[in-house]
Design a protein around this motif. Sequence first.
Motif, PDB file in Angstrom:
ATOM      1  N   PRO A 278       0.806  -1.226   0.000  1.00  0.00           N
ATOM      2  CA  PRO A 278       0.000   0.000   0.000  1.00  0.00           C
ATOM      3  C   PRO A 278       0.843   1.281   0.000  1.00  0.00           C
ATOM      4  O   PRO A 278       0.538   2.230  -0.731  1.00  0.00           O
ATOM      5  CB  PRO A 278      -0.815  -0.123   1.279  1.00  0.00           C
ATOM      6  N   GLU A 282       0.812   4.143  -2.907  1.00  0.00           N
ATOM      7  CA  GLU A 282       0.502   5.551  -2.602  1.00  0.00           C
ATOM      8  C   GLU A 282       1.568   6.485  -3.142  1.00  0.00           C
ATOM      9  O   GLU A 282       1.278   7.531  -3.711  1.00  0.00           O
ATOM     10  CB  GLU A 282       0.420   5.726  -1.083  1.00  0.00           C
TER      11      GLU A 282
ATOM     12  N   GLY B  39      -5.882  -6.156   2.985  1.00  0.00           N
ATOM     13  CA  GLY B  39      -4.578  -5.470   3.021  1.00  0.00           C
ATOM     14  C   GLY B  39      -4.306  -4.880   4.398  1.00  0.00           C
ATOM     15  O   GLY B  39      -3.197  -4.998   4.935  1.00  0.00           O
ATOM     16  N   GLN B  43      -1.443  -6.136   7.508  1.00  0.00           N
ATOM     17  CA  GLN B  43      -0.527  -5.223   8.208  1.00  0.00           C
ATOM     18  C   GLN B  43      -0.788  -5.213   9.720  1.00  0.00           C
ATOM     19  O   GLN B  43       0.150  -5.141  10.513  1.00  0.00           O
ATOM     20  CB  GLN B  43      -0.653  -3.793   7.651  1.00  0.00           C
ATOM     21  N   ARG B  46       0.691  -8.246  11.162  1.00  0.00           N
ATOM     22  CA  ARG B  46       2.153  -8.092  11.200  1.00  0.00           C
ATOM     23  C   ARG B  46       2.562  -7.289  12.432  1.00  0.00           C
ATOM     24  O   ARG B  46       3.508  -7.626  13.124  1.00  0.00           O
ATOM     25  CB  ARG B  46       2.578  -7.372   9.918  1.00  0.00           C
ATOM     26  N   SER B 126       7.675   1.043  12.803  1.00  0.00           N
ATOM     27  CA  SER B 126       7.318   2.334  12.186  1.00  0.00           C
ATOM     28  C   SER B 126       6.991   2.131  10.702  1.00  0.00           C
ATOM     29  O   SER B 126       6.107   2.773  10.150  1.00  0.00           O
ATOM     30  CB  SER B 126       8.414   3.373  12.409  1.00  0.00           C
ATOM     31  N   LYS B 127       7.696   1.182  10.072  1.00  0.00           N
ATOM     32  CA  LYS B 127       7.409   0.850   8.670  1.00  0.00           C
ATOM     33  C   LYS B 127       5.992   0.260   8.560  1.00  0.00           C
ATOM     34  O   LYS B 127       5.218   0.632   7.686  1.00  0.00           O
ATOM     35  CB  LYS B 127       8.436  -0.189   8.212  1.00  0.00           C
ATOM     36  N   ASN B 130       3.308   2.861   8.932  1.00  0.00           N
ATOM     37  CA  ASN B 130       3.100   3.604   7.689  1.00  0.00           C
ATOM     38  C   ASN B 130       2.316   2.781   6.678  1.00  0.00           C
ATOM     39  O   ASN B 130       1.493   3.319   5.945  1.00  0.00           O
ATOM     40  CB  ASN B 130       4.437   4.025   7.079  1.00  0.00           C
ATOM     41  N   GLN B 131       2.602   1.477   6.651  1.00  0.00           N
ATOM     42  CA  GLN B 131       1.861   0.601   5.736  1.00  0.00           C
ATOM     43  C   GLN B 131       0.388   0.535   6.147  1.00  0.00           C
ATOM     44  O   GLN B 131      -0.495   0.542   5.296  1.00  0.00           O
ATOM     45  CB  GLN B 131       2.451  -0.828   5.744  1.00  0.00           C
ATOM     46  N   ALA B 133      -1.268   2.865   7.719  1.00  0.00           N
ATOM     47  CA  ALA B 133      -1.870   4.159   7.350  1.00  0.00           C
ATOM     48  C   ALA B 133      -2.186   4.195   5.860  1.00  0.00           C
ATOM     49  O   ALA B 133      -3.263   4.653   5.461  1.00  0.00           O
ATOM     50  CB  ALA B 133      -0.913   5.287   7.729  1.00  0.00           C
ATOM     51  N   ALA B 134      -1.246   3.688   5.044  1.00  0.00           N
ATOM     52  CA  ALA B 134      -1.468   3.692   3.587  1.00  0.00           C
ATOM     53  C   ALA B 134      -2.620   2.753   3.224  1.00  0.00           C
ATOM     54  O   ALA B 134      -3.487   3.117   2.425  1.00  0.00           O
ATOM     55  CB  ALA B 134      -0.191   3.274   2.867  1.00  0.00           C
ATOM     56  N   SER B 135      -2.635   1.551   3.830  1.00  0.00           N
ATOM     57  CA  SER B 135      -3.722   0.590   3.545  1.00  0.00           C
ATOM     58  C   SER B 135      -5.063   1.196   3.920  1.00  0.00           C
ATOM     59  O   SER B 135      -6.057   1.012   3.231  1.00  0.00           O
ATOM     60  CB  SER B 135      -3.575  -0.681   4.374  1.00  0.00           C
ATOM     61  N   ARG B 137      -5.868   4.362   4.046  1.00  0.00           N
ATOM     62  CA  ARG B 137      -6.277   5.403   3.081  1.00  0.00           C
ATOM     63  C   ARG B 137      -6.817   4.753   1.807  1.00  0.00           C
ATOM     64  O   ARG B 137      -7.818   5.198   1.253  1.00  0.00           O
ATOM     65  CB  ARG B 137      -5.096   6.320   2.763  1.00  0.00           C
ATOM     66  N   ILE B 138      -6.143   3.682   1.368  1.00  0.00           N
ATOM     67  CA  ILE B 138      -6.605   2.990   0.149  1.00  0.00           C
ATOM     68  C   ILE B 138      -7.996   2.393   0.389  1.00  0.00           C
ATOM     69  O   ILE B 138      -8.895   2.522  -0.436  1.00  0.00           O
ATOM     70  CB  ILE B 138      -5.590   1.890  -0.269  1.00  0.00           C
TER      71      ILE B 138
END
Lengths: 352, 184
Positions: A278, A282, B39, B43, B46, B126-127, B130-131, B133-135, B137-138
């Motif tokens: 993801p 982005e 998705g 995460q 994980r 932290s990675k 971020n993943q 947060a991105a998932s 948003r998607i």
Amino acid sequence: MENGKKILSNFLDKTSLVKPKQEDVEMAKQSFSNISQNNYWDPTNFIDFERINKNCIKILSKLFFLKRNPDKPKKQISIASLILIIGTVGVFLLNFNSSIKIDPDAWLMYLLFAIFPLTFILIDYQSLSKDIIKIQVAQSNNFLYDPYSDYKKWFDLSKLYPEIFQKGNSSQHVEDQFWGNLRKNNIDHYFYSGIFTYTIRTQNGKNSSSTTYNTHFFSIKLNKKINTRFCLCRESIFSRFSKKEINTESIEFNKRFSFLYDGKKSEKSLEIVKQLSPAVQEKIIELDKKTKGMNILFTQDCVIFLFTGFLLKRSKTNLFKSVEINEEDKNFITNKLDTLIDISSDISHYLD
Amino acid sequence: MKMEIKILLIIIGVVFLGIISMFNSLIRLKNHVKNSWSGIDVQLKRRNDLIPNLVNVVKGYATHEKETLENIVKLRNLSMNQTNLKDIAKTQDQLSSSLKSLFAVSENYPNLKANQNFMELQSELSKTENQIAASRRIYNENVTYFNNKIETFPSNIIAKMFSFKQADFFEATKEEKKEVNISF
């Protein structure tokens, strides 16, 4: 063919309007600091430091020459303008004099000859100013820069990355090459960037046509190796029929890109989707929005982005007014490279 | 066959094809929403797998942060048993805040900060954050596409006919967000 290109390049160099003296060359050599050979990366594993040194000194010596002779461009453009005015007035006077009959084609040729010096001067100085801007950007960021056309490099790149560099059927070369690195999150991110130009010649009976394309490529070295190789292309109506479709979880991403890869979809799709996490999706969408269209190649050890157009299309620097580089031009290139380094290093960070 | 009947049959055919196309498009969007939820799920799992390791490492150095660690473990266990999207979102927000606070207080423990395991876990977490947060948003973007399709004409008619329901966004309500206030 190669000889022809060398002859053309030498010709352009010799016809350049700025001819630096030995003292300018010496000053350029002094200002051009010694480049360290360890801090750069090139996908072909070869950087011709000697060539870069020579080319940069060539450009910088022109800058020093212009600094010593700031009125030279003004004088040259004044003479060229005068030729154009005399030419135009001459054509009109001949036109009104009915006793002399001149073929209209000959008039056109006459006008073209009159306009040629002015066009040549404008192009020569515009090109020089762009090269100076880029050298200064490279110097202030500790990058390497090579302004001139490099045919051998294109040949090597096209063997390694045919998806990106095997395009066109004539005059393929790379120019405006940058090599550099940026430290982010305690990791060095090495990049190599340039302009890839190619021409497509078509012959249809007696008619032939050619179109030249300029594309900006930007490659970043990955800090880890990925197991798959694929290309992300801008989605279009035609690509729907030619590409082996893979869908990621993002509707926005699927609308923008289609995939190109070797092998079966069932074998590759899992590996590709795994890489395009993801966060990576982005970042790619973010970059695509900023650049208005691009293709991306993911290979084992690097990612290459390909955009249409130049790094700097029109410069605001006017060497006819003063021999000073417009800060806006420098900032434009610096910001563009910064954005690319920033986003691509993020993409590299999140690749699995 | 009369001309009028032919025209009528063509119109019926076009309408029928339109219904099929809109129905399929709604199904595709629904599947995309499901897919993007998985998705997020990957995460979150994980992160949940990384938390016990982090707690074990921190326990040995930061003895005064017992309460913080207990809170993190509690939130982790809670999130694993939740099924409601809003509840999961709320717990995840609280867990993210707790982890951020833990990393902030780790500054007070130089030995912990220098621990190689801790550094790797911090970077990995932290990675993953971020993943997530991105998932997220998607997922929310996909939900917007899906809900828009359900609400706009003419696909709203098909959505009603086949009882398509709006998907929930993955976010805590405003009131729940205010509740995220963990002090140390």
